[in-house]
Enzyme design. Structure first.
Site, PDB file in Angstrom:
ATOM      1  N   ARG A 133      42.524  33.868  51.139  1.00 29.34           N
ATOM      2  CA  ARG A 133      41.870  35.162  51.318  1.00 29.34           C
ATOM      3  C   ARG A 133      40.763  35.332  50.288  1.00 29.34           C
ATOM      4  O   ARG A 133      40.998  35.237  49.095  1.00 29.34           O
ATOM      5  CB  ARG A 133      42.885  36.298  51.188  1.00 29.34           C
ATOM      6  CG  ARG A 133      43.965  36.271  52.258  1.00 29.34           C
ATOM      7  CD  ARG A 133      44.999  37.358  52.045  1.00 29.34           C
ATOM      8  NE  ARG A 133      45.764  37.123  50.818  1.00 29.34           N
ATOM      9  CZ  ARG A 133      46.770  37.893  50.421  1.00 29.34           C
ATOM     10  NH1 ARG A 133      47.126  38.939  51.139  1.00 29.34           N
ATOM     11  NH2 ARG A 133      47.418  37.607  49.309  1.00 29.34           N
ATOM     12  N   ASP A 163      37.653  37.627  48.462  1.00 27.03           N
ATOM     13  CA  ASP A 163      37.431  39.022  48.099  1.00 27.03           C
ATOM     14  C   ASP A 163      36.142  39.556  48.706  1.00 27.03           C
ATOM     15  O   ASP A 163      35.333  38.807  49.267  1.00 27.03           O
ATOM     16  CB  ASP A 163      37.336  39.161  46.572  1.00 27.03           C
ATOM     17  CG  ASP A 163      38.619  38.764  45.868  1.00 27.03           C
ATOM     18  OD1 ASP A 163      39.690  38.849  46.499  1.00 27.03           O
ATOM     19  OD2 ASP A 163      38.535  38.363  44.690  1.00 27.03           O
ATOM     20  N   ARG A 191      36.518  34.188  39.214  1.00 29.14           N
ATOM     21  CA  ARG A 191      35.486  35.056  38.634  1.00 29.14           C
ATOM     22  C   ARG A 191      35.815  35.423  37.185  1.00 29.14           C
ATOM     23  O   ARG A 191      34.905  35.546  36.353  1.00 29.14           O
ATOM     24  CB  ARG A 191      35.335  36.309  39.489  1.00 29.14           C
ATOM     25  CG  ARG A 191      34.734  36.026  40.859  1.00 29.14           C
ATOM     26  CD  ARG A 191      34.932  37.190  41.805  1.00 29.14           C
ATOM     27  NE  ARG A 191      34.349  38.406  41.279  1.00 29.14           N
ATOM     28  CZ  ARG A 191      34.593  39.619  41.780  1.00 29.14           C
ATOM     29  NH1 ARG A 191      35.434  39.750  42.806  1.00 29.14           N
ATOM     30  NH2 ARG A 191      34.019  40.681  41.253  1.00 29.14           N
TER      31      ARG A 191
END
Length: 272
Positions: free
Chosen positions: A53, A55, A204
């Site tokens: 998944r 973001d 990130r």
């Protein structure tokens, strides 16, 4: 019949991959397109299982999904047919039947993310939403050697709580990183990170921390301190989603899952 699809998408317009109430997501668009192509009006939409998944604002070059369906189509018919119902920001690159034991999520043993950063004294409108951006004076660049040295402590199995979002739904913060490559090509900086799985915002958060070291705000040993602390508050802020790409998912050879279709990727081929 179980069908696997290879997807690419520009995540800029979407609230991530996963379906959410009153949000426009990649999953919703893909499921609606498959359902429309199959032509099962009045029945529940076809649901897909994904390898990973992504973001909000994160892109994919090699996303893989699977779904079960009662109709038979040629492989290329699936590609053309589903694409006919998808927006320009999402595309099916390949389709193939797979055995019932195949799972896009659970059979994946390695995931590769690439982060592309453009760093200069002026932003580029051509890479808006496609790359991270950091303002740097013309005569300054990152300490790439320090970042590479900092990456060494992250390889292997570790508790990555310090790089985990508070919204993460993973059952465990323990993940395994196989490799981290940092490629410098001014004004570009690329990170390629391979692991068995990743926590919410993990890549990130790692990139943000690497940049702190590369800019001289911390020395290379700081990364190990952050990792050991298991405390999200001492790591760097979460960096922009714009330059993050789910680049490739790896599966056991018996499933014969195609490599990502990269002819239309603007990222350097050696990174993928």
């Amino acid at each position: 019949m179980r069908i696997a699809l290879g997807l690419q998408y520009d995540g800029t317009p979407y609230s991530g991959w996963q379906s959410q109430l009153n949000q426009d997501t990649v999953q919703d668009r893909v499921e609606k397109a498959i359902t429309a192509f199959v032509g099962i009006a009045g029945k529940p939409p076809i649901r897909v299982i994904t390898a990973g998944r992504t973001d909000t604002g994160v892109h994919a070059l090699g996303q893989v999904v699977h779904f079960d369906v009662d109709v038979v189509r040629e492989d290329w018919s699936w590609v053309r047919g589903v694409n006919a119902f998808l927006p320009e920001s999402i595309v099916v690159n390949w389709a193939k039947p797979v055995p019932s034991e195949f799972s896009a999520r659970y059979c994946a043993y390695e995931r590769t993310y690439v982060y592309a950063l453009h760093a200069s004294s002026c932003r580029s409108p051509m890479t808006a939403s496609r790359a991270g951006f950091l303002i740097l004076p013309a005569n300054r660049w990152f300490d790439v050697d320090a970042m590479k040295q900092a990456s060494e402590c992250l390889i292997g199995e570790h508790d990555f709580t310090s790089f985990r979002s508070s919204e993460c739904q993973s059952k465990t913060p323990i993940k395994t990183l196989y490799s981290i490559e940092i490629v410098s090509s001014e004004p570009w900086l690329y990170f390629r990170i391979k692991g068995n799985a990743f926590l919410h915002h993990m890549v990130r958060n790692l990139v943000g921390s690497f940049l702190q070291i590369g800019l001289g705000k911390h020395d290379s040993s700081w990364m190990a301190e952050v990792l050991r602390a298991k405390d999200r508050s001492i790591a760097a802020p979460t960096f922009s989603p714009a330059g993050l790409y789910l680049a490739q998912i790896s599966y056991p050879e018996q499933f014969e899952i195609p490599a990502p279709w990269l002819q239309n990727s603007w990222l350097p081929r050696g990174l993928l």
